[in-house]
Design a protein around this motif. Structure first.
Motif, PDB file in Angstrom:
ATOM      1  N   LYS A   1      -8.914 -29.886  51.068  1.00  0.00           N
ATOM      2  CA  LYS A   1      -9.242 -30.380  52.401  1.00  0.00           C
ATOM      3  C   LYS A   1     -10.537 -29.774  52.932  1.00  0.00           C
ATOM      4  CE  LYS A   1      -4.640 -31.760  53.961  1.00  0.00           C
ATOM      5  NZ  LYS A   1      -3.534 -31.518  54.926  1.00  0.00           N
ATOM      6  N   GLN A   2     -10.927 -28.642  52.347  1.00  0.00           N
ATOM      7  CA  GLN A   2     -12.189 -27.997  52.719  1.00  0.00           C
ATOM      8  C   GLN A   2     -13.331 -28.366  51.765  1.00  0.00           C
ATOM      9  OE1 GLN A   2     -11.776 -23.686  53.947  1.00  0.00           O
ATOM     10  NE2 GLN A   2      -9.684 -23.998  53.187  1.00  0.00           N
ATOM     11  N   GLY A   3     -13.047 -29.259  50.830  1.00  0.00           N
ATOM     12  CA  GLY A   3     -14.088 -29.702  49.902  1.00  0.00           C
ATOM     13  C   GLY A   3     -13.955 -29.175  48.492  1.00  0.00           C
ATOM     14  N   GLY A   4     -12.859 -28.497  48.194  1.00  0.00           N
ATOM     15  CA  GLY A   4     -12.654 -27.958  46.857  1.00  0.00           C
ATOM     16  C   GLY A   4     -12.318 -29.027  45.836  1.00  0.00           C
ATOM     17  N   ARG A   5     -12.516 -28.684  44.588  1.00  0.00           N
ATOM     18  CA  ARG A   5     -12.227 -29.589  43.479  1.00  0.00           C
ATOM     19  C   ARG A   5     -11.166 -28.970  42.575  1.00  0.00           C
ATOM     20  NH1 ARG A   5     -18.145 -29.350  41.134  1.00  0.00           N
ATOM     21  NH2 ARG A   5     -17.720 -27.198  41.769  1.00  0.00           N
ATOM     22  N   VAL A   6     -10.652 -29.779  41.654  1.00  0.00           N
ATOM     23  CA  VAL A   6      -9.721 -29.302  40.641  1.00  0.00           C
ATOM     24  C   VAL A   6     -10.340 -29.533  39.272  1.00  0.00           C
ATOM     25  CG1 VAL A   6      -7.476 -29.651  39.519  1.00  0.00           C
ATOM     26  CG2 VAL A   6      -7.643 -29.682  42.023  1.00  0.00           C
ATOM     27  N   PHE A   7     -10.299 -28.504  38.435  1.00  0.00           N
ATOM     28  CA  PHE A   7     -10.768 -28.605  37.057  1.00  0.00           C
ATOM     29  C   PHE A   7      -9.593 -28.355  36.122  1.00  0.00           C
ATOM     30  CE2 PHE A   7     -14.607 -27.636  39.356  1.00  0.00           C
ATOM     31  CZ  PHE A   7     -15.608 -28.338  38.693  1.00  0.00           C
ATOM     32  N   TYR A   8      -9.429 -29.225  35.135  1.00  0.00           N
ATOM     33  CA  TYR A   8      -8.462 -29.011  34.071  1.00  0.00           C
ATOM     34  C   TYR A   8      -9.194 -28.470  32.844  1.00  0.00           C
ATOM     35  CZ  TYR A   8      -5.252 -32.249  36.521  1.00  0.00           C
ATOM     36  OH  TYR A   8      -4.442 -32.869  37.427  1.00  0.00           O
ATOM     37  N   LEU A   9      -8.575 -27.516  32.179  1.00  0.00           N
ATOM     38  CA  LEU A   9      -9.080 -27.021  30.899  1.00  0.00           C
ATOM     39  C   LEU A   9      -8.010 -27.227  29.841  1.00  0.00           C
ATOM     40  CD1 LEU A   9     -10.536 -23.517  31.932  1.00  0.00           C
ATOM     41  CD2 LEU A   9     -11.751 -25.701  31.802  1.00  0.00           C
ATOM     42  N   GLY A  10      -8.387 -27.796  28.699  1.00  0.00           N
ATOM     43  CA  GLY A  10      -7.411 -27.987  27.636  1.00  0.00           C
ATOM     44  C   GLY A  10      -8.082 -28.255  26.310  1.00  0.00           C
ATOM     45  N   ALA A  11      -7.290 -28.211  25.257  1.00  0.00           N
ATOM     46  CA  ALA A  11      -7.762 -28.521  23.904  1.00  0.00           C
ATOM     47  C   ALA A  11      -6.758 -29.462  23.257  1.00  0.00           C
ATOM     48  CB  ALA A  11      -7.909 -27.247  23.073  1.00  0.00           C
ATOM     49  N   GLY A  12      -7.231 -30.321  22.370  1.00  0.00           N
ATOM     50  CA  GLY A  12      -6.329 -31.237  21.672  1.00  0.00           C
ATOM     51  C   GLY A  12      -5.580 -32.143  22.632  1.00  0.00           C
ATOM     52  N   THR A  13      -4.283 -32.331  22.377  1.00  0.00           N
ATOM     53  CA  THR A  13      -3.468 -33.190  23.227  1.00  0.00           C
ATOM     54  C   THR A  13      -3.519 -32.749  24.684  1.00  0.00           C
ATOM     55  OG1 THR A  13      -1.947 -33.740  21.422  1.00  0.00           O
ATOM     56  CG2 THR A  13      -1.121 -34.009  23.657  1.00  0.00           C
ATOM     57  N   SER A  14      -3.421 -31.464  24.927  1.00  0.00           N
ATOM     58  CA  SER A  14      -3.436 -30.952  26.301  1.00  0.00           C
ATOM     59  C   SER A  14      -4.740 -31.306  27.001  1.00  0.00           C
ATOM     60  CB  SER A  14      -3.237 -29.435  26.297  1.00  0.00           C
ATOM     61  OG  SER A  14      -1.984 -29.091  25.758  1.00  0.00           O
ATOM     62  N   GLY A  15      -5.852 -31.156  26.304  1.00  0.00           N
ATOM     63  CA  GLY A  15      -7.145 -31.505  26.891  1.00  0.00           C
ATOM     64  C   GLY A  15      -7.257 -32.987  27.175  1.00  0.00           C
ATOM     65  N   ARG A  16      -6.766 -33.806  26.245  1.00  0.00           N
ATOM     66  CA  ARG A  16      -6.834 -35.261  26.435  1.00  0.00           C
ATOM     67  C   ARG A  16      -5.993 -35.689  27.637  1.00  0.00           C
ATOM     68  NH1 ARG A  16      -6.060 -34.672  20.718  1.00  0.00           N
ATOM     69  NH2 ARG A  16      -8.091 -34.845  19.692  1.00  0.00           N
ATOM     70  N   LEU A  17      -4.847 -35.065  27.818  1.00  0.00           N
ATOM     71  CA  LEU A  17      -4.000 -35.402  28.964  1.00  0.00           C
ATOM     72  C   LEU A  17      -4.680 -35.053  30.280  1.00  0.00           C
ATOM     73  CD1 LEU A  17      -0.538 -34.247  27.585  1.00  0.00           C
ATOM     74  CD2 LEU A  17      -1.230 -36.600  28.087  1.00  0.00           C
ATOM     75  N   GLY A  18      -5.383 -33.924  30.314  1.00  0.00           N
ATOM     76  CA  GLY A  18      -6.110 -33.551  31.517  1.00  0.00           C
ATOM     77  C   GLY A  18      -7.214 -34.532  31.839  1.00  0.00           C
ATOM     78  N   VAL A  19      -7.982 -34.921  30.825  1.00  0.00           N
ATOM     79  CA  VAL A  19      -9.055 -35.899  31.023  1.00  0.00           C
ATOM     80  C   VAL A  19      -8.473 -37.240  31.476  1.00  0.00           C
ATOM     81  CG1 VAL A  19     -10.887 -37.203  29.875  1.00  0.00           C
ATOM     82  CG2 VAL A  19     -10.611 -34.757  29.400  1.00  0.00           C
ATOM     83  N   LEU A  20      -7.359 -37.645  30.866  1.00  0.00           N
ATOM     84  CA  LEU A  20      -6.714 -38.903  31.242  1.00  0.00           C
ATOM     85  C   LEU A  20      -6.296 -38.886  32.707  1.00  0.00           C
ATOM     86  CD1 LEU A  20      -5.339 -41.637  30.610  1.00  0.00           C
ATOM     87  CD2 LEU A  20      -3.326 -40.334  29.878  1.00  0.00           C
ATOM     88  N   ASP A  21      -5.631 -37.827  33.127  1.00  0.00           N
ATOM     89  CA  ASP A  21      -5.162 -37.750  34.504  1.00  0.00           C
ATOM     90  C   ASP A  21      -6.340 -37.805  35.475  1.00  0.00           C
ATOM     91  OD1 ASP A  21      -2.758 -37.185  36.291  1.00  0.00           O
ATOM     92  OD2 ASP A  21      -4.145 -35.622  36.924  1.00  0.00           O
ATOM     93  N   ALA A  22      -7.379 -37.050  35.187  1.00  0.00           N
ATOM     94  CA  ALA A  22      -8.550 -37.028  36.074  1.00  0.00           C
ATOM     95  C   ALA A  22      -9.228 -38.396  36.132  1.00  0.00           C
ATOM     96  CB  ALA A  22      -9.535 -35.965  35.597  1.00  0.00           C
ATOM     97  N   SER A  23      -9.304 -39.078  34.988  1.00  0.00           N
ATOM     98  CA  SER A  23     -10.028 -40.348  34.931  1.00  0.00           C
ATOM     99  C   SER A  23      -9.302 -41.474  35.645  1.00  0.00           C
ATOM    100  CB  SER A  23     -10.283 -40.741  33.468  1.00  0.00           C
ATOM    101  OG  SER A  23      -9.073 -41.061  32.806  1.00  0.00           O
ATOM    102  N   GLU A  24      -7.991 -41.329  35.846  1.00  0.00           N
ATOM    103  CA  GLU A  24      -7.225 -42.381  36.508  1.00  0.00           C
ATOM    104  C   GLU A  24      -7.280 -42.302  38.030  1.00  0.00           C
ATOM    105  OE1 GLU A  24      -3.389 -41.876  34.705  1.00  0.00           O
ATOM    106  OE2 GLU A  24      -3.802 -43.365  33.157  1.00  0.00           O
ATOM    107  N   LEU A  25      -7.751 -41.203  38.582  1.00  0.00           N
ATOM    108  CA  LEU A  25      -7.729 -41.021  40.036  1.00  0.00           C
ATOM    109  C   LEU A  25      -8.748 -41.881  40.781  1.00  0.00           C
ATOM    110  CD1 LEU A  25      -7.090 -37.185  40.258  1.00  0.00           C
ATOM    111  CD2 LEU A  25      -5.441 -39.051  40.221  1.00  0.00           C
ATOM    112  N   PRO A  26      -9.997 -41.997  40.311  1.00  0.00           N
ATOM    113  CA  PRO A  26     -10.956 -42.839  41.060  1.00  0.00           C
ATOM    114  C   PRO A  26     -10.503 -44.288  41.240  1.00  0.00           C
ATOM    115  CG  PRO A  26     -12.127 -41.365  39.595  1.00  0.00           C
ATOM    116  CD  PRO A  26     -10.671 -41.240  39.234  1.00  0.00           C
TER     117      PRO A  26
END
Length: 276
Positions: free
Chosen positions: A63-88
């Motif tokens: 609410k103050q302008g912060g962001r969320v970053f996911y860090l992952g590798a392999g399946t875990s990394g792909r899931l983080g990228v997927l979740d982030a990419s679906e929000l816009p």
């Protein structure tokens, strides 16, 4: 603790309770996988207090302008990228609000990048390139809880005053010790020994859904139960937005569609109509 004992305690690497999979009939295979999958939501339910704690901490920062970053590798990394990419497209937010970083970069989304996850310095370097600041939150995703790329990034982020969380499927893992708000979904051994794209991956996806869906609701991107800020980038979504306006404003289809096209989102169309 010896390396041998550490390995013994790694649930995600423990032997499957099923034997001789190659000899099983298709019906038995899929029934057994389904039985294992049924355990996932129970494990996630047990982690709800941990999930709540992390979300509550993140909301104020965003609410103050912060962001969320996911860090992952392999399946875990792909899931983080997927979740982030679906929000816009779903919530009409910029693609810089939640960002998924995967060891090895975007090429690793489709093809494994050798040794990428073993570099404990790379994640922090990538975060710094994105002007990380103390309003931001870094969430590490690692089924095993031992991935150097993720642990290194979480450790440096916390040392630099950022809020840190993690999603893991091993109890008492290294990443859970490093993160300020750990989430542990203990789903048990996989159907195929060590294949964390199965139950662990499902648990991670469920938790990511909870985190970002709740965040978007708390940031005002949902009205009632509707995605009023979704991007209108295909006919299906235009039709959905038109129906939303018809229901909410009690207007005919033609008027609703004209409003939607004119203002570009359900929320803006509703706001403008209600000003009349």
């Amino acid at each position: 603790m010896s390396e041998k004992n550490k390995f013994t305690l790694s649930i995600t690497e423990s032997p499957s309770r099923f034997k001789n999979l190659e000899k099983m009939e298709v019906a038995d295979l899929i029934r057994s996988i389904n039985e294992e999958d049924a355990k996932v939501h129970l494990a996630v339910r047990k982690a709800l207090p941990q999930i709540e704690k992390l979300i509550e901490r993140v909301v104020g920062r965003m609410k103050q302008g912060g962001r969320v970053f996911y860090l992952g590798a392999g399946t875990s990394g792909r899931l983080g990228v997927l979740d982030a990419s679906e929000l816009p497209p779903t919530f009409g937010v910029p693609d810089t609000l939640v960002i998924g970083l995967i060891a090895g970069g975007d090429v690793a989304l489709r093809k494994a990048v050798e040794n990428a996850e073993d570099d404990p310095e790379m994640a922090w370097q990538e975060l710094r390139e994105r002007d990380i600041n103390q309003l931001d939150t870094v969430i590490g995703i690692a089924a095993s809880g031992t991935t150097p790329y993720v642990i290194g990034g979480i450790r440096k982020a916390r040392e630099n005053g950022l809020l840190t969380g993690c999603i893991t499927c091993n109890p008492g893992s290294e990443i859970a010790k490093v993160a300020e708000c750990p989430i542990e979904a203990i789903v048990g051994p996989e159907f195929i020994t060590g294949s964390t794209r199965l139950k662990a991956g499902t648990a991670q996806k469920m938790i990511l859904n909870m985190i970002t869906t709740t965040l978007m609701i708390k940031l005002g991107k949902v009205k009632g139960n509707k995605m009023v800020n979704m991007q209108l980038n295909n006919q299906k979504l235009i039709d959905r937005g038109t129906r939303m306006l018809m229901e909410e404003l009690k207007i005919d289809r033609e008027t609703a569609r004209d409003l939607l096209i004119r203002y570009g989102s359900v929320k803006k169309a509703m706001d403008e109509y209600q000003k009349r």
